[in-house]
Design a protein around this motif. Sequence first.
Motif, PDB file in Angstrom:
ATOM      1  N   TRP A  84      -9.461  -4.958 -25.674  1.00 17.04           N
ATOM      2  CA  TRP A  84      -8.011  -5.066 -25.506  1.00 17.04           C
ATOM      3  C   TRP A  84      -7.655  -5.538 -24.106  1.00 17.04           C
ATOM      4  O   TRP A  84      -6.765  -6.382 -23.925  1.00 17.04           O
ATOM      5  CB  TRP A  84      -7.345  -3.723 -25.808  1.00 17.04           C
ATOM      6  CG  TRP A  84      -5.850  -3.778 -25.727  1.00 17.04           C
ATOM      7  CD1 TRP A  84      -5.051  -3.342 -24.709  1.00 17.04           C
ATOM      8  CD2 TRP A  84      -4.962  -4.334 -26.716  1.00 17.04           C
ATOM      9  NE1 TRP A  84      -3.734  -3.579 -24.998  1.00 17.04           N
ATOM     10  CE2 TRP A  84      -3.646  -4.183 -26.219  1.00 17.04           C
ATOM     11  CE3 TRP A  84      -5.153  -4.928 -27.961  1.00 17.04           C
ATOM     12  CZ2 TRP A  84      -2.533  -4.619 -26.934  1.00 17.04           C
ATOM     13  CZ3 TRP A  84      -4.048  -5.361 -28.673  1.00 17.04           C
ATOM     14  CH2 TRP A  84      -2.756  -5.205 -28.158  1.00 17.04           C
ATOM     15  N   PHE A  85      -8.361  -5.019 -23.104  1.00 18.99           N
ATOM     16  CA  PHE A  85      -8.066  -5.373 -21.713  1.00 18.99           C
ATOM     17  C   PHE A  85      -8.360  -6.849 -21.447  1.00 18.99           C
ATOM     18  O   PHE A  85      -7.566  -7.541 -20.800  1.00 18.99           O
ATOM     19  CB  PHE A  85      -8.889  -4.490 -20.773  1.00 18.99           C
ATOM     20  CG  PHE A  85      -8.671  -4.796 -19.311  1.00 18.99           C
ATOM     21  CD1 PHE A  85      -7.523  -4.366 -18.658  1.00 18.99           C
ATOM     22  CD2 PHE A  85      -9.607  -5.520 -18.594  1.00 18.99           C
ATOM     23  CE1 PHE A  85      -7.310  -4.660 -17.315  1.00 18.99           C
ATOM     24  CE2 PHE A  85      -9.409  -5.809 -17.250  1.00 18.99           C
ATOM     25  CZ  PHE A  85      -8.261  -5.379 -16.610  1.00 18.99           C
ATOM     26  N   LEU A  86      -9.496  -7.352 -21.921  1.00 15.72           N
ATOM     27  CA  LEU A  86      -9.908  -8.727 -21.618  1.00 15.72           C
ATOM     28  C   LEU A  86      -9.279  -9.761 -22.552  1.00 15.72           C
ATOM     29  O   LEU A  86      -8.911 -10.850 -22.104  1.00 15.72           O
ATOM     30  CB  LEU A  86     -11.427  -8.858 -21.697  1.00 15.72           C
ATOM     31  CG  LEU A  86     -12.252  -8.086 -20.678  1.00 15.72           C
ATOM     32  CD1 LEU A  86     -13.728  -8.353 -20.896  1.00 15.72           C
ATOM     33  CD2 LEU A  86     -11.853  -8.457 -19.252  1.00 15.72           C
ATOM     34  N   LEU A  87      -9.190  -9.433 -23.847  1.00 15.91           N
ATOM     35  CA  LEU A  87      -8.777 -10.422 -24.839  1.00 15.91           C
ATOM     36  C   LEU A  87      -7.442 -10.124 -25.501  1.00 15.91           C
ATOM     37  O   LEU A  87      -6.855 -11.007 -26.124  1.00 15.91           O
ATOM     38  CB  LEU A  87      -9.852 -10.548 -25.932  1.00 15.91           C
ATOM     39  CG  LEU A  87     -11.224 -11.039 -25.487  1.00 15.91           C
ATOM     40  CD1 LEU A  87     -12.206 -10.935 -26.642  1.00 15.91           C
ATOM     41  CD2 LEU A  87     -11.146 -12.466 -24.974  1.00 15.91           C
ATOM     42  N   GLY A  88      -6.983  -8.876 -25.404  1.00 18.45           N
ATOM     43  CA  GLY A  88      -5.752  -8.511 -26.086  1.00 18.45           C
ATOM     44  C   GLY A  88      -5.919  -8.418 -27.590  1.00 18.45           C
ATOM     45  O   GLY A  88      -5.010  -8.759 -28.352  1.00 18.45           O
ATOM     46  N   LEU A  89      -7.105  -7.936 -28.031  1.00 13.51           N
ATOM     47  CA  LEU A  89      -7.407  -7.861 -29.453  1.00 13.51           C
ATOM     48  C   LEU A  89      -7.884  -6.464 -29.840  1.00 13.51           C
ATOM     49  O   LEU A  89      -8.616  -5.821 -29.083  1.00 13.51           O
ATOM     50  CB  LEU A  89      -8.506  -8.867 -29.831  1.00 13.51           C
ATOM     51  CG  LEU A  89      -8.211 -10.353 -29.633  1.00 13.51           C
ATOM     52  CD1 LEU A  89      -9.458 -11.166 -29.959  1.00 13.51           C
ATOM     53  CD2 LEU A  89      -7.031 -10.807 -30.477  1.00 13.51           C
TER      54      LEU A  89
ATOM     55  N   ARG B  70     -21.785  -8.208 -22.435  1.00 12.32           N
ATOM     56  CA  ARG B  70     -22.674  -9.106 -21.684  1.00 12.32           C
ATOM     57  C   ARG B  70     -21.893 -10.190 -20.944  1.00 12.32           C
ATOM     58  O   ARG B  70     -22.301 -10.628 -19.869  1.00 12.32           O
ATOM     59  CB  ARG B  70     -23.679  -9.774 -22.628  1.00 12.32           C
ATOM     60  CG  ARG B  70     -24.814  -8.886 -23.074  1.00 12.32           C
ATOM     61  CD  ARG B  70     -25.947  -9.711 -23.646  1.00 12.32           C
ATOM     62  NE  ARG B  70     -25.521 -10.540 -24.773  1.00 12.32           N
ATOM     63  CZ  ARG B  70     -25.545 -10.131 -26.034  1.00 12.32           C
ATOM     64  NH1 ARG B  70     -25.937  -8.900 -26.330  1.00 12.32           N
ATOM     65  NH2 ARG B  70     -25.161 -10.951 -27.005  1.00 12.32           N
ATOM     66  N   ASN B  71     -20.782 -10.627 -21.526  1.00 15.62           N
ATOM     67  CA  ASN B  71     -20.031 -11.757 -20.973  1.00 15.62           C
ATOM     68  C   ASN B  71     -18.765 -11.335 -20.234  1.00 15.62           C
ATOM     69  O   ASN B  71     -17.939 -12.187 -19.908  1.00 15.62           O
ATOM     70  CB  ASN B  71     -19.658 -12.723 -22.097  1.00 15.62           C
ATOM     71  CG  ASN B  71     -20.844 -13.477 -22.653  1.00 15.62           C
ATOM     72  OD1 ASN B  71     -21.294 -14.465 -22.088  1.00 15.62           O
ATOM     73  ND2 ASN B  71     -21.387 -13.005 -23.775  1.00 15.62           N
ATOM     74  N   ARG B  72     -18.623 -10.051 -19.935  1.00 11.17           N
ATOM     75  CA  ARG B  72     -17.343  -9.552 -19.432  1.00 11.17           C
ATOM     76  C   ARG B  72     -16.967 -10.097 -18.061  1.00 11.17           C
ATOM     77  O   ARG B  72     -15.782 -10.084 -17.702  1.00 11.17           O
ATOM     78  CB  ARG B  72     -17.358  -8.014 -19.389  1.00 11.17           C
ATOM     79  CG  ARG B  72     -18.297  -7.417 -18.362  1.00 11.17           C
ATOM     80  CD  ARG B  72     -18.331  -5.899 -18.441  1.00 11.17           C
ATOM     81  NE  ARG B  72     -19.156  -5.314 -17.409  1.00 11.17           N
ATOM     82  CZ  ARG B  72     -20.461  -5.138 -17.512  1.00 11.17           C
ATOM     83  NH1 ARG B  72     -21.085  -5.514 -18.614  1.00 11.17           N
ATOM     84  NH2 ARG B  72     -21.144  -4.607 -16.511  1.00 11.17           N
TER      85      ARG B  72
END
Length: 409
Positions: A327-332, A383-385
């Motif tokens: 949610w924090f990175l993608l809003g999903l 891994r990709n954060r």
Amino acid sequence: EVVKAFQKVGPAVVSIRAIRMVDSGIWFPSQEFFDDFWFGPRIPQKQESIGSGVIIDPRGYILTNQHVIENASQVWVGLKTGKELEAEVIGADVRRDLAILKITTAEPLSYILMGSSSDLMIGETVIAIGNPFGLGPTLTTGVVSALGRRVHINNQVYGEFIQTDASINPGNSGGALLNIEGELIGITTAIYANAQGIGFAIPIDRAKRVVDDLIAYREVKLGWLGIEVEEPSGELTKALGVPSGIGVMISKIWKNSPAEKAGLKPGLLIIALDSKVIASKWEFNEQMRDIIVNDEVVIKYLEQRIEKQIKLIAKAFPEELAPELCWFLLGLELEGGARGVMITKVDMNSMAGRIGLGRGDLILRLNQAEVRNLADFYQALIRNRNQNSVIIVIKRRNIYYYVSLPLRS
């Protein structure tokens, strides 16, 4: 001395032949994707590339560049004896352009012990051994021209290189850079194909930090401190007496993180990580990409105009926080589907919301990772954060889309 060094370690430098099946058409994660299109799959073509590697362990472990074996379906290793053996790709680290291979043979293998690159000096004599243009074992000499070089290639930043004037040509990538004593001090990389008098090598101290992870886990365990940052306003830096363009402000501290346990709080201004001055959010994230689990990280920060310093031990990102990270990175928000993961909620202020992703869309891939379930997706996101963006494959009503999403951190 050069002759002695070559005789001592030359047999431990191997040639590498990587075989790839390439296709000029669009590639989809699985064959069944093509069932929804009027055209069939392209005919794959065989492509070979060459490189070098260094045996670093008598059990057959070989250190090379990641780009040498990238997307290879088969990897073959040529020994100085003339024998060629198929190698297993144990693990790879795109960020540091390093990979570990393994060969199995009954014959005893020559190997090179890793030395140290921390005490290198500009002007010091170095020896490069590799397999340029597939010609076979080749030695060149030169000096250390510069240290700590950062190079921008194809939107990727490669940092902390040793620069040398020893010839490093295509095919040398993954070979050995030695000091005059024959100790391994770097892994050569031919990143500038047309460079004249400029060669680069990854310092062996940088490689040492990830070799054990690659052998044990087949990947590098990215470290986590639990800090998110944003660019500070000019008013804040002025109020703290910090020159403009120095420092990043802590915007979020994750629960039960090393940063929270150390007492760091939102609003503090971080000015350096491990003695490297931080001038922007981009620089902070670049530094974080180099931190692995169990690294000790020294943070300098300002609190009420007073400079303070604290040491944190990086840990692995807790998997139970993955939904919050998503949610924090993608809003999903997501739930598992019969195949892939299904979007159940979208933050309309996020890029995902603005480009029109919605409930019911299926995510089938994140970067290079196939997504079969929630665990696959969350592991790939963790891994990709620290990347700037990710590419996902979306399925909506039997139509497939590649979507690039920036990460909000």
